[in-house]
Scaffold this active site. Structure first.
Site, PDB file in Angstrom:
ATOM      1  N   LYS A  67       0.865  -1.193   0.000  1.00  0.00           N
ATOM      2  CA  LYS A  67       0.000   0.000   0.000  1.00  0.00           C
ATOM      3  C   LYS A  67       0.890   1.228   0.000  1.00  0.00           C
ATOM      4  O   LYS A  67       2.041   1.167   0.419  1.00  0.00           O
ATOM      5  CB  LYS A  67      -0.866   0.013   1.260  1.00  0.00           C
ATOM      6  CG  LYS A  67      -2.101   0.872   1.141  1.00  0.00           C
ATOM      7  CD  LYS A  67      -3.240   0.119   0.495  1.00  0.00           C
ATOM      8  CE  LYS A  67      -4.462   0.961   0.257  1.00  0.00           C
ATOM      9  NZ  LYS A  67      -5.612   0.112  -0.122  1.00  0.00           N
TER      10      LYS A  67
ATOM     11  N   ASP B  95      -7.153   4.430  -4.192  1.00  0.00           N
ATOM     12  CA  ASP B  95      -7.794   4.268  -2.874  1.00  0.00           C
ATOM     13  C   ASP B  95      -8.400   5.656  -2.594  1.00  0.00           C
ATOM     14  O   ASP B  95      -8.635   6.418  -3.541  1.00  0.00           O
ATOM     15  CB  ASP B  95      -6.766   3.834  -1.806  1.00  0.00           C
ATOM     16  CG  ASP B  95      -7.424   3.340  -0.518  1.00  0.00           C
ATOM     17  OD1 ASP B  95      -7.846   2.175  -0.467  1.00  0.00           O
ATOM     18  OD2 ASP B  95      -7.552   4.123   0.449  1.00  0.00           O
TER      19      ASP B  95
HETATM   20  P1  NDP Z   1     -13.031   7.995  -2.356  1.00  0.00           P
HETATM   21  O1  NDP Z   1     -11.943   8.965  -2.169  1.00  0.00           O
HETATM   22  O2  NDP Z   1     -13.633   7.789  -3.680  1.00  0.00           O
HETATM   23  O3  NDP Z   1     -14.227   8.298  -1.341  1.00  0.00           O
HETATM   24  C1  NDP Z   1     -14.014   8.353   0.025  1.00  0.00           C
HETATM   25  C2  NDP Z   1     -15.323   8.696   0.718  1.00  0.00           C
HETATM   26  O4  NDP Z   1     -15.171   8.485   2.121  1.00  0.00           O
HETATM   27  C3  NDP Z   1     -15.712  10.159   0.542  1.00  0.00           C
HETATM   28  O5  NDP Z   1     -17.106  10.265   0.589  1.00  0.00           O
HETATM   29  C4  NDP Z   1     -15.057  10.807   1.757  1.00  0.00           C
HETATM   30  O6  NDP Z   1     -15.678  12.004   2.163  1.00  0.00           O
HETATM   31  C5  NDP Z   1     -15.262   9.756   2.812  1.00  0.00           C
HETATM   32  N1  NDP Z   1     -14.152   9.866   3.782  1.00  0.00           N
HETATM   33  C6  NDP Z   1     -12.846   9.645   3.543  1.00  0.00           C
HETATM   34  N2  NDP Z   1     -12.104   9.889   4.641  1.00  0.00           N
HETATM   35  C7  NDP Z   1     -12.973  10.282   5.583  1.00  0.00           C
HETATM   36  C8  NDP Z   1     -12.827  10.668   6.922  1.00  0.00           C
HETATM   37  N3  NDP Z   1     -11.614  10.705   7.521  1.00  0.00           N
HETATM   38  N4  NDP Z   1     -13.964  10.989   7.593  1.00  0.00           N
HETATM   39  C9  NDP Z   1     -15.179  10.952   6.989  1.00  0.00           C
HETATM   40  N5  NDP Z   1     -15.376  10.605   5.722  1.00  0.00           N
HETATM   41  C10 NDP Z   1     -14.294  10.272   5.026  1.00  0.00           C
HETATM   42  O7  NDP Z   1     -12.442   6.611  -1.793  1.00  0.00           O
HETATM   43  P2  NDP Z   1     -12.964   5.133  -2.051  1.00  0.00           P
HETATM   44  O8  NDP Z   1     -14.429   5.095  -2.211  1.00  0.00           O
HETATM   45  O9  NDP Z   1     -12.095   4.522  -3.081  1.00  0.00           O
HETATM   46  O10 NDP Z   1     -12.557   4.431  -0.659  1.00  0.00           O
HETATM   47  C11 NDP Z   1     -13.472   4.312   0.424  1.00  0.00           C
HETATM   48  C12 NDP Z   1     -13.000   3.187   1.340  1.00  0.00           C
HETATM   49  O11 NDP Z   1     -12.979   1.956   0.611  1.00  0.00           O
HETATM   50  C13 NDP Z   1     -11.599   3.338   1.917  1.00  0.00           C
HETATM   51  O12 NDP Z   1     -11.581   2.761   3.209  1.00  0.00           O
HETATM   52  C14 NDP Z   1     -10.741   2.491   0.992  1.00  0.00           C
HETATM   53  O13 NDP Z   1      -9.555   2.053   1.620  1.00  0.00           O
HETATM   54  C15 NDP Z   1     -11.703   1.345   0.734  1.00  0.00           C
HETATM   55  N6  NDP Z   1     -11.451   0.541  -0.462  1.00  0.00           N
HETATM   56  C16 NDP Z   1     -11.346   1.114  -1.692  1.00  0.00           C
HETATM   57  C17 NDP Z   1     -11.142   0.335  -2.806  1.00  0.00           C
HETATM   58  C18 NDP Z   1     -11.097   0.901  -4.180  1.00  0.00           C
HETATM   59  O14 NDP Z   1     -10.973   0.119  -5.111  1.00  0.00           O
HETATM   60  N7  NDP Z   1     -11.204   2.200  -4.376  1.00  0.00           N
HETATM   61  C19 NDP Z   1     -10.978  -1.121  -2.688  1.00  0.00           C
HETATM   62  C20 NDP Z   1     -11.194  -1.636  -1.365  1.00  0.00           C
HETATM   63  C21 NDP Z   1     -11.402  -0.808  -0.300  1.00  0.00           C
HETATM   64  P3  NDP Z   1     -14.900  13.389   1.915  1.00  0.00           P
HETATM   65  O15 NDP Z   1     -14.911  13.581   0.434  1.00  0.00           O
HETATM   66  O16 NDP Z   1     -15.688  14.386   2.677  1.00  0.00           O
HETATM   67  O17 NDP Z   1     -13.511  13.200   2.474  1.00  0.00           O
HETATM   68  O1  2IT Z   2      -8.050  -1.493  -0.503  1.00  0.00           O
HETATM   69  C1  2IT Z   2      -7.990  -1.976  -1.647  1.00  0.00           C
HETATM   70  O2  2IT Z   2      -8.119  -3.189  -1.845  1.00  0.00           O
HETATM   71  C2  2IT Z   2      -7.797  -1.065  -2.770  1.00  0.00           C
HETATM   72  N1  2IT Z   2      -7.719   0.143  -2.561  1.00  0.00           N
HETATM   73  C3  2IT Z   2      -7.653  -1.605  -4.159  1.00  0.00           C
HETATM   74  C4  2IT Z   2      -6.252  -2.083  -4.414  1.00  0.00           C
HETATM   75  C5  2IT Z   2      -5.946  -2.487  -5.831  1.00  0.00           C
HETATM   76  O3  2IT Z   2      -4.772  -2.777  -6.063  1.00  0.00           O
HETATM   77  O4  2IT Z   2      -6.832  -2.529  -6.687  1.00  0.00           O
END
Ligand code: NDP
Ligand code: 2IT
Length: 447
Positions: free
Chosen positions: A127, A167
């Site tokens: 990561k 992420d």
């Molecule tokens: P984005 O940046 O697209 O969206 C993040 C969302 O979460 C936004 O709505 C943001 O609000 C909110 N958020 C982030 N940090 C905080 C915080 N500290 N407090 C409150 N709200 C928060 O990210 P993703 O959707 O890609 O990721 C969301 C989660 O999913 C994370 O935990 C990530 O690790 C996990 N994840 C993502 C994957 C991927 O493929 N993208 C795969 C697997 C897991 P705001 O805009 O106000 O900050």
């Molecule tokens: O938390 C996760 O699994 C991700 N942000 C996606 C990682 C990836 O390599 O697609």
């Protein structure tokens, strides 16, 4: 409770990684699950597999200087933690958020080892990210930051070495700038060096949707195992980013109604069901806050500033924003409101007390490393397509994703059964994910 040997390993993790509380939490959860495995497999302890798994293979920290639109110079910190490559090249996303420090990157990298193992695909765990805050930055500032970040990162990654993706704060736009700079510096069109690419330059169908779709498929399986389905269920999804949006889309296709979503400013309740086109317009296209959704939607949609979304009663909760966003008290509120299933779209969103509350109340609880594995699994499919210079259809890719999620669900349940903890997806995911990595590490010798 920790097995005696594991307690001493945990103490040493605390000592060796001071102040990294999220990393401690992620390690503790895995160690709490794998006690029974050590009884059956003394060879793991003999070759110190657990101590080795808790120590990253390599940790890289670097300076990221960049200039804003006014010509002012900024210095951020960049990270890449290459945690474990027993199963394949390091694989995991990059997070750009002001809260990022080594402890966050290490917790995410540690989770990624077991998640990637659970997918059954040949990917190790890693990561990275930066404490850069993309909020309010112009497109050109984002591009300059990504270029500076990659100007250092490029020497550490490669399709056979380490393959980043997105992420929090890193989506398709950022992946494009990062890949562009990598290509320019190396003079190689090495598509497999990063995933989450756009469809016009080597990206894979369904990668954008994969984490959310996969999480919805996982919860569908959990509901099926309880003899029910999404049909007619009220669902609350926190966040409104990539994972939340595509969770909402698939839940609706599967018959559920998502009635609330959020961002760091507060939450929106929309009893008629979230209007996805509007949400995508506000969050993905215009990059605005969720209160704008409520204003434009009008009618019954209400924005509630600064409060926890978990006060909205629902049948299914899908935390999809960030770590530790759902407390023990939130879990109690959800259980009182009739919640029967939780699928973690985010990484480690539920605090340990929350997991305990759900377990005691008999709520089906799908931990992130199983429920959100569809994103990284589809990244591995993107690598596969890049390696064979092929591209698959949306339908075929989605079918593969669904098969992978069903398989993960089935193996979690089977492993939990085997170890005498029926229905415990946390134990099933940790044990199954751990065993594959541990066996590979044993075979590879002391490295
Ligand atoms: P984005 O940046 O697209 O969206 C993040 C969302 O979460 C936004 O709505 C943001 O609000 C909110 N958020 C982030 N940090 C905080 C915080 N500290 N407090 C409150 N709200 C928060 O990210 P993703 O959707 O890609 O990721 C969301 C989660 O999913 C994370 O935990 C990530 O690790 C996990 N994840 C993502 C994957 C991927 O493929 N993208 C795969 C697997 C897991 P705001 O805009 O106000 O900050
Ligand atoms: O938390 C996760 O699994 C991700 N942000 C996606 C990682 C990836 O390599 O697609």
């Amino acid at each position: 409770m920790l097995h005696e040997k594991l307690a001493s390993i945990y103490d040493s993790v605390l000592r060796r990684n001071p102040g990294e509380t999220e990393f401690h939490q992620a390690v503790r959860e895995v160690l709490e699950s794998i006690g029974p495995v050590l009884g059956k497999h003394p060879e793991y302890a003999e070759s110190k597999i657990i101590e080795r798994i808790c120590e990253p293979e390599r940790q890289i920290i670097f300076r990221v200087p960049w200039e804003d639109d006014q010509g002012e110079v900024h210095i951020n910190r960049g990270f890449r933690v290459e945690f474990n490559s027993a199963l394949g090249p390091y694989k995991g996303g990059l997070r750009f958020h002001p809260s990022v420090y080594l402890g966050i990157v290490k917790f995410l990298g540690f989770e990624q080892i077991f998640k990637n193992s659970l997918t059954g695909l040949p990917i190790g765990g890693g990561k990275g990210g930066s404490d850069f805050d993309p909020k309010g930055r112009s497109q050109r500032e984002i591009m300059r930051f990504c270029q500076s970040f990659m100007t250092e990162l490029y020497r550490h990654i490669g399709e056979y070495t380490d393959v980043p993706a997105g992420d929090i704060g890193v989506g398709g736009r950022e992946v494009g700038y990062l890949f562009g700079q990598y290509k320019r510096i190396t003079n190689r069109y090495e598509s497999g060096v990063i995933t989450g690419k756009g469809l016009s330059y080597g990206g894979a169908q369904v990668r954008t949707e994969a984490t959310g779709y996969g999480c919805a498929f996982f919860v569908e399986e959990m509901l099926k195992a309880r003899g029910t389905s999404f049909d007619g269920k009220r669902v609350v999804v926190s966040g409104s980013g990539n994972v939340a949006i595509y969770t909402t889309e698939k839940v609706r296709q599967l018959g559920g109604t998502v009635i609330a979503c959020s961002d760091s400013s507060g939450y929106v309740v929309d009893e008629k069901g979230i209007d996805l086109d509007l949400l995508k317009q506000v969050k993905e296209v215009e990059r605005l806050r969720v209160d704008v959704y409520a204003k434009r939607r009008g009618g019954d949609a209400v924005f509630v500033a600064g409060r926890s979304i978990w006060e909205v009663p629902c049948d299914v909760a899908m935390p999809s924003a960030t770590q530790n966003e759902l407390t023990g008290r939130d879990a109690e509120t959800l259980v009182r409101g009739g919640c029967i299933a939780v699928g973690e779209g985010a990484n480690m969103p539920t605090m340990p007390e929350g997991i305990r509350v759900f377990r005691e109340a008999g709520v089906s609880f799908g931990p992130g490393k199983a429920a959100n594995a569809g994103g990284v699994a589809t990244s591995a499919l993107e690598m596969q397509q890049n390696a064979s210079r092929d591209s698959w259809t949306f339908e075929f890719s989605e079918r593969r994703l669904q098969e992978i999620m069903r398989d993960i669900h089935g193996r979690c349940l089977q492993t939990a059964d085997e170890y005498g903890m029926p229905g415990d997806y946390v134990a099933g995911a940790n044990i199954d994910g751990f065993k594959r990595v541990a066996d590979a590490m044993l075979s590879l010798g002391l490295i």
